[in-house]
Each structure stands twice: as C-alpha cells, then as structure tokens.
Design a protein around this motif. Structure first.
Motif, PDB file in Angstrom:
ATOM      1  N   ASP A  34      14.813  15.166   2.961  1.00  0.00           N
ATOM      2  CA  ASP A  34      15.170  16.132   4.006  1.00  0.00           C
ATOM      3  C   ASP A  34      14.261  16.008   5.226  1.00  0.00           C
ATOM      4  OD1 ASP A  34      17.232  17.169   2.479  1.00  0.00           O
ATOM      5  OD2 ASP A  34      16.140  18.986   1.893  1.00  0.00           O
ATOM      6  N   LEU A  35      12.995  15.619   5.002  1.00  0.00           N
ATOM      7  CA  LEU A  35      12.047  15.481   6.105  1.00  0.00           C
ATOM      8  C   LEU A  35      12.033  14.082   6.712  1.00  0.00           C
ATOM      9  CD1 LEU A  35       9.200  17.695   4.695  1.00  0.00           C
ATOM     10  CD2 LEU A  35      10.539  18.121   6.763  1.00  0.00           C
ATOM     11  N   GLY A  36      12.998  13.242   6.318  1.00  0.00           N
ATOM     12  CA  GLY A  36      13.175  11.955   6.980  1.00  0.00           C
ATOM     13  C   GLY A  36      12.583  10.739   6.307  1.00  0.00           C
ATOM     14  N   TRP A  37      12.025  10.889   5.116  1.00  0.00           N
ATOM     15  CA  TRP A  37      11.470   9.727   4.422  1.00  0.00           C
ATOM     16  C   TRP A  37      12.607   8.830   3.948  1.00  0.00           C
ATOM     17  CZ3 TRP A  37       6.363   8.458   3.786  1.00  0.00           C
ATOM     18  CH2 TRP A  37       5.425   9.440   4.091  1.00  0.00           C
ATOM     19  N   ASN A  38      12.422   7.531   4.056  1.00  0.00           N
ATOM     20  CA  ASN A  38      13.356   6.573   3.454  1.00  0.00           C
ATOM     21  C   ASN A  38      13.101   6.551   1.952  1.00  0.00           C
ATOM     22  OD1 ASN A  38      14.462   5.698   5.941  1.00  0.00           O
ATOM     23  ND2 ASN A  38      12.664   4.394   6.245  1.00  0.00           N
ATOM     24  N   LYS A  39      14.164   6.423   1.186  1.00  0.00           N
ATOM     25  CA  LYS A  39      14.037   6.436  -0.277  1.00  0.00           C
ATOM     26  C   LYS A  39      13.083   5.363  -0.779  1.00  0.00           C
ATOM     27  CE  LYS A  39      18.559   8.457  -0.974  1.00  0.00           C
ATOM     28  NZ  LYS A  39      19.896   8.338  -1.538  1.00  0.00           N
ATOM     29  N   GLU A  40      13.087   4.199  -0.133  1.00  0.00           N
ATOM     30  CA  GLU A  40      12.208   3.114  -0.593  1.00  0.00           C
ATOM     31  C   GLU A  40      10.736   3.393  -0.282  1.00  0.00           C
ATOM     32  OE1 GLU A  40      13.984   1.993   3.389  1.00  0.00           O
ATOM     33  OE2 GLU A  40      14.841   2.588   1.484  1.00  0.00           O
ATOM     34  N   ASP A  41      10.456   4.389   0.538  1.00  0.00           N
ATOM     35  CA  ASP A  41       9.072   4.745   0.852  1.00  0.00           C
ATOM     36  C   ASP A  41       8.565   5.920   0.026  1.00  0.00           C
ATOM     37  OD1 ASP A  41       8.839   2.718   2.731  1.00  0.00           O
ATOM     38  OD2 ASP A  41       9.598   3.982   4.347  1.00  0.00           O
ATOM     39  N   ILE A  42       9.395   6.440  -0.859  1.00  0.00           N
ATOM     40  CA  ILE A  42       8.984   7.508  -1.781  1.00  0.00           C
ATOM     41  C   ILE A  42       8.676   6.834  -3.113  1.00  0.00           C
ATOM     42  CG2 ILE A  42       9.633   9.653  -2.925  1.00  0.00           C
ATOM     43  CD1 ILE A  42      11.745   9.999  -0.632  1.00  0.00           C
ATOM     44  N   TRP A  43       7.413   6.827  -3.470  1.00  0.00           N
ATOM     45  CA  TRP A  43       6.984   6.167  -4.697  1.00  0.00           C
ATOM     46  C   TRP A  43       6.503   7.209  -5.703  1.00  0.00           C
ATOM     47  CZ3 TRP A  43       3.502   1.372  -3.341  1.00  0.00           C
ATOM     48  CH2 TRP A  43       4.282   0.425  -2.659  1.00  0.00           C
ATOM     49  N   ILE A  44       6.958   7.053  -6.932  1.00  0.00           N
ATOM     50  CA  ILE A  44       6.491   7.891  -8.028  1.00  0.00           C
ATOM     51  C   ILE A  44       5.914   6.962  -9.094  1.00  0.00           C
ATOM     52  CG2 ILE A  44       7.145   9.515  -9.848  1.00  0.00           C
ATOM     53  CD1 ILE A  44       9.437  10.419  -7.942  1.00  0.00           C
ATOM     54  N   VAL A  45       4.636   7.135  -9.376  1.00  0.00           N
ATOM     55  CA  VAL A  45       3.980   6.395 -10.458  1.00  0.00           C
ATOM     56  C   VAL A  45       3.894   7.366 -11.622  1.00  0.00           C
ATOM     57  CG1 VAL A  45       1.923   5.147 -11.193  1.00  0.00           C
ATOM     58  CG2 VAL A  45       2.632   5.054  -8.785  1.00  0.00           C
ATOM     59  N   ALA A  46       4.502   7.007 -12.741  1.00  0.00           N
ATOM     60  CA  ALA A  46       4.579   7.929 -13.867  1.00  0.00           C
ATOM     61  C   ALA A  46       4.431   7.181 -15.181  1.00  0.00           C
ATOM     62  CB  ALA A  46       5.928   8.664 -13.836  1.00  0.00           C
ATOM     63  N   ASN A  47       4.112   7.922 -16.222  1.00  0.00           N
ATOM     64  CA  ASN A  47       4.039   7.315 -17.550  1.00  0.00           C
ATOM     65  C   ASN A  47       5.370   7.485 -18.289  1.00  0.00           C
ATOM     66  OD1 ASN A  47       3.817  10.081 -18.037  1.00  0.00           O
ATOM     67  ND2 ASN A  47       2.246   9.851 -19.610  1.00  0.00           N
ATOM     68  N   SER A  57      10.870   5.749 -10.634  1.00  0.00           N
ATOM     69  CA  SER A  57       9.429   5.691 -10.878  1.00  0.00           C
ATOM     70  C   SER A  57       8.997   4.270 -11.232  1.00  0.00           C
ATOM     71  CB  SER A  57       9.042   6.643 -12.014  1.00  0.00           C
ATOM     72  OG  SER A  57       9.633   6.237 -13.235  1.00  0.00           O
ATOM     73  N   PHE A  58       7.741   3.990 -10.916  1.00  0.00           N
ATOM     74  CA  PHE A  58       7.053   2.823 -11.456  1.00  0.00           C
ATOM     75  C   PHE A  58       6.400   3.318 -12.736  1.00  0.00           C
ATOM     76  CE2 PHE A  58       6.705   2.221  -6.794  1.00  0.00           C
ATOM     77  CZ  PHE A  58       7.383   1.026  -6.670  1.00  0.00           C
ATOM     78  N   VAL A  59       6.709   2.696 -13.858  1.00  0.00           N
ATOM     79  CA  VAL A  59       6.159   3.165 -15.132  1.00  0.00           C
ATOM     80  C   VAL A  59       4.798   2.519 -15.351  1.00  0.00           C
ATOM     81  CG1 VAL A  59       6.525   3.332 -17.620  1.00  0.00           C
ATOM     82  CG2 VAL A  59       8.474   3.545 -16.055  1.00  0.00           C
ATOM     83  N   ALA A  60       3.791   3.371 -15.549  1.00  0.00           N
ATOM     84  CA  ALA A  60       2.413   2.906 -15.715  1.00  0.00           C
ATOM     85  C   ALA A  60       1.766   3.663 -16.862  1.00  0.00           C
ATOM     86  CB  ALA A  60       1.625   3.144 -14.429  1.00  0.00           C
ATOM     87  N   ASP A  61       0.852   3.022 -17.533  1.00  0.00           N
ATOM     88  CA  ASP A  61       0.064   3.678 -18.565  1.00  0.00           C
ATOM     89  C   ASP A  61      -1.084   4.385 -17.849  1.00  0.00           C
ATOM     90  OD1 ASP A  61      -0.841   4.432 -21.057  1.00  0.00           O
ATOM     91  OD2 ASP A  61      -1.995   2.600 -21.352  1.00  0.00           O
ATOM     92  N   LEU A  62      -0.982   5.704 -17.729  1.00  0.00           N
ATOM     93  CA  LEU A  62      -1.963   6.460 -16.968  1.00  0.00           C
ATOM     94  C   LEU A  62      -3.054   7.028 -17.870  1.00  0.00           C
ATOM     95  CD1 LEU A  62       0.538   8.261 -14.588  1.00  0.00           C
ATOM     96  CD2 LEU A  62      -0.964   6.352 -14.024  1.00  0.00           C
ATOM     97  N   ASN A  63      -3.991   7.708 -17.247  1.00  0.00           N
ATOM     98  CA  ASN A  63      -5.132   8.299 -17.931  1.00  0.00           C
ATOM     99  C   ASN A  63      -4.699   9.236 -19.049  1.00  0.00           C
ATOM    100  OD1 ASN A  63      -7.624   9.357 -18.545  1.00  0.00           O
ATOM    101  ND2 ASN A  63      -7.710  10.654 -16.754  1.00  0.00           N
ATOM    102  N   LYS A  64      -5.245   9.055 -20.220  1.00  0.00           N
ATOM    103  CA  LYS A  64      -4.905   9.899 -21.361  1.00  0.00           C
ATOM    104  C   LYS A  64      -5.895  11.044 -21.561  1.00  0.00           C
ATOM    105  CE  LYS A  64      -2.507   6.263 -23.911  1.00  0.00           C
ATOM    106  NZ  LYS A  64      -2.291   5.432 -22.763  1.00  0.00           N
ATOM    107  N   PHE A  65      -6.895  11.138 -20.685  1.00  0.00           N
ATOM    108  CA  PHE A  65      -7.915  12.163 -20.836  1.00  0.00           C
ATOM    109  C   PHE A  65      -7.790  13.277 -19.814  1.00  0.00           C
ATOM    110  CE2 PHE A  65      -9.642   8.186 -22.447  1.00  0.00           C
ATOM    111  CZ  PHE A  65      -9.889   8.559 -23.751  1.00  0.00           C
ATOM    112  N   CYS A  66      -7.204  12.997 -18.675  1.00  0.00           N
ATOM    113  CA  CYS A  66      -7.064  13.993 -17.616  1.00  0.00           C
ATOM    114  C   CYS A  66      -5.596  14.026 -17.219  1.00  0.00           C
ATOM    115  CB  CYS A  66      -7.944  13.633 -16.422  1.00  0.00           C
ATOM    116  SG  CYS A  66      -7.834  14.820 -15.085  1.00  0.00           S
ATOM    117  N   TRP A  67      -4.814  14.845 -17.889  1.00  0.00           N
ATOM    118  CA  TRP A  67      -3.365  14.805 -17.742  1.00  0.00           C
ATOM    119  C   TRP A  67      -2.878  15.316 -16.404  1.00  0.00           C
ATOM    120  CZ3 TRP A  67      -0.716  11.867 -20.847  1.00  0.00           C
ATOM    121  CH2 TRP A  67      -1.266  11.556 -22.089  1.00  0.00           C
ATOM    122  N   THR A  68      -3.606  16.200 -15.762  1.00  0.00           N
ATOM    123  CA  THR A  68      -3.116  16.719 -14.487  1.00  0.00           C
ATOM    124  C   THR A  68      -3.753  16.014 -13.296  1.00  0.00           C
ATOM    125  OG1 THR A  68      -4.787  18.476 -14.477  1.00  0.00           O
ATOM    126  CG2 THR A  68      -2.628  19.002 -15.427  1.00  0.00           C
ATOM    127  N   GLY A  69      -4.907  15.423 -13.452  1.00  0.00           N
ATOM    128  CA  GLY A  69      -5.602  14.796 -12.329  1.00  0.00           C
ATOM    129  C   GLY A  69      -5.533  13.291 -12.373  1.00  0.00           C
TER     130      GLY A  69
END
Length: 114
Positions: A34-47, A57-69
């Motif tokens: 809605d604010l004008g970002w192109n879809k290809e410029d919105i990146w989500i890195v997630a587990n 999303s780009f699927v990544a093995d993220l930190n297992k000790f700090c789930w919110t940060g």
C-alpha cells in the motif's frame, strides 16, 4: 532498498503464537505494498515457508535461543548467503511504516532507537 522482516516461529513463544505472527506478516506485506514497495523488495527471512500476495520467505535456520530478537541472525544469514548489495531496512514485524520515505544516506550502518 529492501524492506526486511525476520520471523522466527516457535510454538513455545508466548508473545507471538503462530496465528499472531502470520497475521503480523500478512499485514506488513499489505501495508508495504500500500505504501508503494515493490513485491520483490519486500524480504521475509523466516524459519518456515511463508507466501502472501506474491511475497515469499527465504527459509533460514535462525537463532534457537532468542526467539523474538532474531533480526541480527536474519541479517547474518543474508550476508552469509550473499543475498544483498542494496541497502536494507531491517525492522521488527510490529513496527509499522506510516508514510513513504526515501532511503537516507549512510556511511556503513544506520540505526535508531525506538
């Protein structure tokens, strides 16, 4: 500039249950478009796999000790995988962009406090 969110799903996380986190991500995608970002410029890195309105999303093995940060772990994953040469705006899923803005000039890194 890339609009980057990091999402680390953990069923034991009391703050962000699965349904709340998915709702946040969907709302962020809608808000960004809605604010004008192109879809290809919105990146989500997630587990986990996530797709909404053409943003995956780009699927990544993220930190297992700090789930919110996990932003720094997501940033490290992007760097380790040579994923960017552009400026990244890395933010929390509960931070809302309210107006379009141009990328500010940086030497190397820019940061702000809430």
């Amino acid at each position: 500039m890339k609009n980057v969110l990091v999402a680390n799903l953990n069923p034991k996380n009391k703050r962000y249950k699965t349904d709340k986190l998915l709702t946040l991500l969907k709302a962020q995608v809608e808000n960004s478009i809605d604010l004008g970002w192109n879809k290809e410029d919105i990146w989500i890195v997630a587990n986990f796999k996530f797709e909404y309105m053409g943003v995956k999303s780009f699927v990544a093995d993220l930190n297992k000790f700090c789930w919110t940060g996990s932003k720094m772990f997501g940033l490290k994953w992007l760097a380790d995988n040579n994923m960017f040469e552009d400026t990244l705006w890395l933010k929390d899923a509960d931070l809302w962009q309210n107006t379009p803005f141009a990328c500010p000039d940086f030497e190397d890194v820019g940061a702000c406090h809430y």
